[in-house]
Enzyme design. Structure first.
Site, PDB file in Angstrom:
ATOM      1  N   PHE A  30       0.834  -1.199   0.000  1.00 21.95           N
ATOM      2  CA  PHE A  30       0.000   0.000   0.000  1.00 21.95           C
ATOM      3  C   PHE A  30       0.873   1.254   0.000  1.00 21.95           C
ATOM      4  CE2 PHE A  30      -2.558   3.187   2.328  1.00 21.95           C
ATOM      5  CZ  PHE A  30      -3.742   3.156   1.605  1.00 21.95           C
ATOM      6  N   SER A  98       3.592  -6.645   2.760  1.00 23.90           N
ATOM      7  CA  SER A  98       2.600  -5.794   3.403  1.00 23.90           C
ATOM      8  C   SER A  98       1.205  -6.038   2.798  1.00 23.90           C
ATOM      9  CB  SER A  98       3.034  -4.332   3.285  1.00 23.90           C
ATOM     10  OG  SER A  98       2.307  -3.512   4.150  1.00 23.90           O
ATOM     11  N   MET A  99       0.552  -5.011   2.209  1.00 19.64           N
ATOM     12  CA  MET A  99      -0.737  -5.251   1.579  1.00 19.64           C
ATOM     13  C   MET A  99      -0.614  -6.237   0.434  1.00 19.64           C
ATOM     14  SD  MET A  99      -3.474  -2.618  -0.190  1.00 19.64           S
ATOM     15  CE  MET A  99      -2.586  -2.485  -1.748  1.00 19.64           C
ATOM     16  N   ASP A 199       9.107  -3.564  13.115  1.00 15.96           N
ATOM     17  CA  ASP A 199       8.258  -3.117  12.019  1.00 15.96           C
ATOM     18  C   ASP A 199       7.423  -1.965  12.547  1.00 15.96           C
ATOM     19  OD1 ASP A 199       6.214  -2.758  10.121  1.00 15.96           O
ATOM     20  OD2 ASP A 199       6.237  -4.869   9.537  1.00 15.96           O
ATOM     21  N   HIS A 229      10.032  -2.459   8.076  1.00 21.27           N
ATOM     22  CA  HIS A 229       8.870  -2.986   7.357  1.00 21.27           C
ATOM     23  C   HIS A 229       9.177  -3.410   5.923  1.00 21.27           C
ATOM     24  CE1 HIS A 229       4.722  -3.696   6.349  1.00 21.27           C
ATOM     25  NE2 HIS A 229       4.758  -2.794   5.394  1.00 21.27           N
TER      26      HIS A 229
END
Length: 257
Positions: A30, A98-99, A199, A229
């Site tokens: 994202f 992530s996303m 993160d 992250h």
């Protein structure tokens, strides 16, 4: 850098590399861009895999452009990329950051016959931050909040993401999380899960929900001790590249037979 909607920021272009009969689809996260996944993609391509790193709609241009997109657009792009890989490859591994990890899980849920293994790096399907409860209303008042990009420990690295978090897009992502969490038991593929100790974007709740929710007989966990992250371009990147290549070979097959 000032850009116009639809005009790509240099370095955010998608990548496809033809290789062997095993394909790997890599999805960025994202407000990020393919820049966070391309080094991994090139590493896999050098090992002989066919690689696809799509650019999710609304990314790589402007955050205002992203506010015109939603989770259906992002999923539609990885779904298209998977269909393309399946037309060229016998087996396909889906990986996401992530996303992108959430999108990978949804592909595994909805297209189980087309996804042979999953690799997740700091995936997100949930955040404990109670402020998110306000987003569905706040999106009508404020277009964006401060950005979450470039959470990277290694100096000089850039995922070429946005410096703002577009709230309409974020509200859409929250809907996708709910959708994906409801179907986690449908995930049966071998799973490799990377999680950074530090993160600053995604908390540990997503890890617990995913690992406790999937039905995968193989669910390998690897802690990343020296990355934040965006671990795919951080200090542990080579560990991710090497471990994922070993995982793919063990559970899906060698790049060239």
């Amino acid at each position: 850098m000032t850009t116009h909607p639809g005009k790509l920021v240099p370095g955010t272009e998608p990548l496809t590399i033809d290789g062997g009969r095993i394909g790997v689809l890599l999805s960025h996260g994202f407000t990020g861009s393919p820049a966070s996944m391309i080094p991994w993609g090139r590493d896999l391509a050098q090992r002989g895999y066919t690689v696809s790193v799509p650019r999710l709609p609304g990314h790589g241009t402007t955050w205002k452009d992203m506010n015109t997109k939603g989770w259906e657009d992002w999923y539609g792009e990885v779904d298209r990329a998977l269909t393309e890989l399946r037309s060229e490859c016998d087996q396909v591994v889906v990986a996401g950051l992530s996303m992108g990890g959430c999108l990978a899980l949804r592909l595994a849920e909805k297209r189980s016959d087309d996804v042979d293994a999953l690799i997740l790096v700091n995936p997100v399907v949930n955040l404990a931050n109670k402020a998110l409860l306000a987003v569905p209303v706040l999106k009508y008042v404020v277009p964006a909040m401060p950005g979450i990009g470039n959470d990277i420990k290694k100096p000089g690295m850039d995922e070429i993401g946005y410096d703002k978090t577009p709230l309409r897009a974020l509200a859409s992502q929250l809907k996708m999380w709910k959708d994906v969490k409801a179907d986690l038991a449908k995930v049966t593929q071998p799973l490799l899960f990377f999680r950074s100790d530090d993160d600053h974007v995604v908390d540990a709740t997503s890890m617990d929900i995913i690992l406790n929710g999937v039905s995968s007989e193989t669910a390998d966990f690897v802690a990343l001790h020296d990355s934040y992250h965006v671990a795919t371009i951080d200090n542990d990147a080579q560990l991710i590249f090497d471990t994922s290549a070993d995982f793919i070979e063990a559970h899906v097959g060698a790049a060239r037979g």
